[in-house]
Design a protein around this motif. Sequence first.
Motif, mmCIF file in Angstrom:
data_model
loop_
_atom_site.group_PDB
_atom_site.id
_atom_site.type_symbol
_atom_site.label_atom_id
_atom_site.label_comp_id
_atom_site.label_asym_id
_atom_site.label_seq_id
_atom_site.Cartn_x
_atom_site.Cartn_y
_atom_site.Cartn_z
ATOM 1 N N UNK A 205 -6.848 0.489 7.510
ATOM 2 C CA UNK A 205 -6.273 0.953 6.240
ATOM 3 C C UNK A 205 -7.326 0.906 5.142
ATOM 4 N N UNK A 206 -7.131 1.749 4.138
ATOM 5 C CA UNK A 206 -8.063 1.871 3.022
ATOM 6 C C UNK A 206 -7.300 1.710 1.704
ATOM 7 N N UNK A 207 -7.674 0.705 0.929
ATOM 8 C CA UNK A 207 -7.051 0.505 -0.389
ATOM 9 C C UNK A 207 -8.066 0.879 -1.466
ATOM 10 N N UNK A 208 -7.856 2.035 -2.080
ATOM 11 C CA UNK A 208 -8.768 2.535 -3.116
ATOM 12 C C UNK A 208 -8.359 2.010 -4.486
ATOM 13 N N UNK B 72 -7.703 5.397 -14.335
ATOM 14 C CA UNK B 72 -7.699 6.580 -13.465
ATOM 15 C C UNK B 72 -6.502 6.557 -12.508
ATOM 16 N N UNK B 73 -5.396 5.968 -12.969
ATOM 17 C CA UNK B 73 -4.193 5.919 -12.137
ATOM 18 C C UNK B 73 -3.748 7.322 -11.741
ATOM 19 N N UNK B 74 -3.734 8.224 -12.713
ATOM 20 C CA UNK B 74 -3.305 9.604 -12.431
ATOM 21 C C UNK B 74 -4.322 10.294 -11.528
ATOM 22 N N UNK B 75 -5.613 10.030 -11.776
ATOM 23 C CA UNK B 75 -6.673 10.694 -11.012
ATOM 24 C C UNK B 75 -6.716 10.251 -9.559
ATOM 25 N N UNK B 76 -6.496 8.941 -9.317
ATOM 26 C CA UNK B 76 -6.533 8.443 -7.937
ATOM 27 C C UNK B 76 -5.430 9.129 -7.131
ATOM 28 N N UNK B 77 -4.292 9.344 -7.760
ATOM 29 C CA UNK B 77 -3.172 10.036 -7.112
ATOM 30 C C UNK B 77 -3.560 11.497 -6.861
ATOM 31 N N UNK B 78 -4.127 12.119 -7.890
ATOM 32 C CA UNK B 78 -4.552 13.524 -7.750
ATOM 33 C C UNK B 78 -5.552 13.710 -6.606
ATOM 34 N N UNK B 79 -6.405 12.697 -6.403
ATOM 35 C CA UNK B 79 -7.461 12.818 -5.382
ATOM 36 C C UNK B 79 -6.948 12.461 -3.986
ATOM 37 N N UNK B 80 -5.665 12.093 -3.866
ATOM 38 C CA UNK B 80 -5.098 11.825 -2.541
ATOM 39 C C UNK B 80 -5.302 10.398 -2.062
ATOM 40 N N UNK C 118 -10.650 11.640 7.515
ATOM 41 C CA UNK C 118 -11.462 12.521 8.363
ATOM 42 C C UNK C 118 -12.253 11.724 9.402
ATOM 43 N N UNK C 119 -12.883 10.620 8.978
ATOM 44 C CA UNK C 119 -13.723 9.885 9.940
ATOM 45 C C UNK C 119 -12.892 8.879 10.733
ATOM 46 N N UNK C 120 -12.023 8.129 10.032
ATOM 47 C CA UNK C 120 -11.240 7.127 10.755
ATOM 48 C C UNK C 120 -9.888 7.664 11.210
ATOM 49 N N UNK C 121 -9.515 8.855 10.721
ATOM 50 C CA UNK C 121 -8.278 9.549 11.112
ATOM 51 C C UNK C 121 -7.013 8.738 10.821
ATOM 52 N N UNK C 122 -7.027 8.004 9.702
ATOM 53 C CA UNK C 122 -5.830 7.252 9.327
ATOM 54 C C UNK C 122 -5.298 7.753 7.980
ATOM 55 N N UNK C 123 -3.987 7.757 7.864
ATOM 56 C CA UNK C 123 -3.372 8.086 6.567
ATOM 57 C C UNK C 123 -2.991 6.826 5.801
ATOM 58 N N UNK C 124 -3.413 5.670 6.304
ATOM 59 C CA UNK C 124 -3.126 4.422 5.581
ATOM 60 C C UNK C 124 -4.084 4.320 4.392
ATOM 61 N N UNK C 125 -3.737 5.047 3.351
ATOM 62 C CA UNK C 125 -4.589 5.109 2.156
ATOM 63 C C UNK C 125 -3.711 4.843 0.941
ATOM 64 N N UNK C 126 -4.123 3.946 0.099
ATOM 65 C CA UNK C 126 -3.366 3.718 -1.134
ATOM 66 C C UNK C 126 -4.330 3.250 -2.211
ATOM 67 N N UNK C 127 -3.793 3.016 -3.416
ATOM 68 C CA UNK C 127 -4.614 2.420 -4.476
ATOM 69 C C UNK C 127 -3.739 1.440 -5.251
ATOM 70 N N UNK C 128 -4.354 0.679 -6.137
ATOM 71 C CA UNK C 128 -3.638 -0.361 -6.875
ATOM 72 C C UNK C 128 -2.494 0.177 -7.715
ATOM 73 N N UNK C 129 -2.447 1.493 -7.929
ATOM 74 C CA UNK C 129 -1.344 2.094 -8.681
ATOM 75 C C UNK C 129 -0.003 1.863 -8.001
ATOM 76 N N UNK C 130 -0.032 1.445 -6.721
ATOM 77 C CA UNK C 130 1.219 1.135 -6.014
ATOM 78 C C UNK C 130 1.995 0.054 -6.753
ATOM 79 N N UNK C 131 1.273 -0.751 -7.552
ATOM 80 C CA UNK C 131 1.934 -1.839 -8.285
ATOM 81 C C UNK C 131 2.538 -1.353 -9.593
ATOM 82 N N UNK C 132 2.422 -0.063 -9.860
ATOM 83 C CA UNK C 132 2.964 0.452 -11.123
ATOM 84 C C UNK C 132 4.290 1.162 -10.921
#
Length: 887
Positions: free
Chosen positions: A317-320, A549-557, A338-352
């Motif tokens: 998993x990747x926490x951005x 960059x809460x909005x931007x991290x979401x925009x960038x996937x 693409x490289x690790x082929x996982x969709x386990x991607x999130x960022x700290x905005x999950x706490x908002x």
Amino acid sequence: MEQVSLRINGVTVVAQAGTSILKAASEHGIRIPTLCHHPHLEPAGACRLCIVEDEKSGRIMASCVTPVASGMAVQTNTQDLQRHRANILRLMMANHPESCIVCNKGNRCELRLLAAELGIGAYGLYRMPHYTKLEEANPFIVRDLTKCIVCGKCIRADHELVAVGAIDYNHRGLRSRPATALEKPLEKSSCTFCGTCVSMCPTGALMTRNRHYAGTPQKESPTLCGFCGVGCSLVIGSTDGRVVDVNPSHSDHTVNRSTLCVRGHFAHDFLNASERLTSPLIRKENGLEKATWEEALEYVARKLLSLKAEEGPQSIAFLGSSKCTLEENYLFQKIARVILMTNHVDNGGALSGRAAQRRLEERLGGTGRVKPLSDLEKAEVILVLGSDPTQSAPVLGYHLRRASRKNGIPVIVADPRRTELVPFASLWLPLRPNSDSELIHGIAQILMKRGRYDRDFVSRFTTGIEEYERSLSFLDLERACEVTGLDVKVMEKAAGLLAGKRITFVMGHGVFLQPHGSQVVDGAVNLALMTGSVGNETSGFYRICRENNGAGAWDMGTVPHALPGRQPVAEGLVRKHWERAWHTPLSPDPGLDLFGMITEAERGNLKALYVMGENPVRALPGSLRVGNALKNLDLLVVQDILETETTRLAHVVLPGAPFSEKAGAFTNMEGRIQSFEPALPPPGEAKADWEILDFLAGKMGRKEPYGSIEHIRYEISSLVPGYADLARSRGTAWVQEKGEAKLFNPEGAGSLLSFTPYSPILLEGPDKDYPYQAILGSPRCHLGSGTRTSRSARIREYAFDGKVEMSFQDGRSLGIQEGDGVRISSAHGTIQRRAALSTGVGSGLVYVPRAVDGNSAASLIPLVLKGGADREGMNVVAVKIEKGSLS
Ligand code: SF4
Ligand code: SF4
Ligand code: SF4
Ligand code: FES
């Protein structure tokens, strides 16, 4: 606008009627000296240095307060004027102490600069300085009013820009100085330490307090604030690679113009903290040891690839980070997918509070996000729900206060607590925590029954009003009043203030983090549709973004459910599009969010977590449990700028760089994309996060490195909707005011906006074991978990101890007095704080500020790792309170 023609220094110029002579001259490249003038303040005519001479009458007048007139002819620099100006300056200097050599203002002092320009050395007058006591008890501002030239800029900044009113003139004549009420020290006044007055002061009378003499910074670099989602522009002053001064950029085309808040102005000294990470570290037998970049990245790449092969992509998993740039978040999620082929991607905005925010996106079809903050001052009426912007996003708070004070716009504040915004409100609705949904639907019912809604808008642009009306007929207003704790007359008054107007909604974490957040959003959107409050300048939605960059991290996937451009990963067609763009198959498996990552680590299913710029051990509730879950991992990589509770558990630590030490771009809460350049180099071997990711991708087999930020930007521009202009941005720039996701355009709307039926909510109240409700809030001097702000020497010295606010009545019944130590316990944890008795909260409620180092309010809330999409409920918790000494 009427134009007038006049002559300045013999040149004919045309200016708008009502413009000052000073402005007209400046627009035509003619400079007139000033000291008390600032383009963002009302002119005061205090210093008289801007004098000009009327050619016909010989009259001398202050050009900053004299409007142009047709046929006027003025001279700006005659010998007489020069003599007058020199005399004014000599008088000021005679009143000034002779401390220029050691003054921190150094070569930036406008008085000194003007004296030099006018050739004044020895001023030849009897010295008459008016000595006042040096004030430097607070860690932010030094006041040496002996150096004050009484220009009044600080007072005007305080009144007109930040609308606080902490200072005003005292005394009269030569003794007059800006002072707080009763001449109390700033820390005992209503001052919020925003520093706006400091950056306005032309002399060394108001200065930023530094631990060591800083003088004139060697370098001044424009950049953005590293903290909240407002996205303020600022200028960092640095000497020998250390931040020594921060000021607003004073530019017209910024969100904040000449203002900042205490975090932006004074907390960036965290960048100098001794806890900065300066070299890669790998865990060995004796703990974390220094390594080269080659060793560290080889290790990470090898381990990630072997886990992918042995345990499968779902084990990684990747926490951005909502604090890292657009380019970095784009690269981060691309490596994961693409490289690790996982969709386990999130960022700290999950706490908002993501569920309610997603709901808002869905309801408005993505059209409600792009809205300049300055439109708040054009609103018809403003409804503030679940947010105290004066603390969480102070510059947005200034817009609200100015909207009310300057423009007379009615502001309704729905908040259980009397926030600092309440004195500016036309109506305060002290509702019970988490009952906003009943309030909004109650108001909607009153408006509906009275027929006070925009029938034309509803019939042309919406669908489902009948069903909504039917559902509202089941709303029992008496019950809604019981749930909210509000009197029916108060609800009617609120409805009365909203009737016939388009509404501007300001929503914050009090909505997004509550268990009924999505229902509040539904109610607010219904109310907006009823009143035609979408798609125009005078109404709409603002959601407060915690990080820059809460909005931007979401925009960038960098979220589990969406690819860049907020495109749903679950949709086959969307995936196909990105597979073509990235030349690789993408996993259709649903991704884990931050909470899911911790659950799966706890269960032993997740084997590796790559964290960039987040500190989940401190930010999440249940830090012990989160720490134990992370200890279960085979690989924990933490890329960050500071040593944190999470880096201490890592197998590999990679030193990244903050916004001030790299180029990049952020998207703020308005949807404004802003790029910036590095102000300083990163310390030691630390690198920009995009560079680290680029090297790492190379180590994992990607053939072509990006090699430059421009290449990443180019890819984002060509692939991500709304970001087409990013590739063209150079230096510090406002890339794009409005993305392609424009405001809802009623005339050109392709589809209708739908109403959602009302459903009643059930509120969980306090019980006999935990009879109080604690509201958790963000104090102004900290952001989020406080990982960065608590590393600011100034914020630490401020000794913010996060007093718990409770009513006098509860204090009496518990035998607690002002300043007493109290123990606050929930079913999940206990914290100890001091008590502050206040009229701001009702009986049965306490307000607990988050982010106190080592004593975080987060330990009161449960770490709910399982459940549906609505994991929220992190804003309010049932507690008991006991008097007790602080350990
Ligand atoms: S620091 Fe801000 S709030 Fe305090 S006096 Fe100055 S302008 Fe006013
Ligand atoms: S403190 Fe500074 S800004 Fe304020 S009146 Fe004095 S010189 Fe002007
Ligand atoms: S309002 Fe937010 S962006 Fe602006 S200075 Fe304060 S923390 Fe920084
Ligand atoms: S600048 Fe005009 S009076 Fe000071």
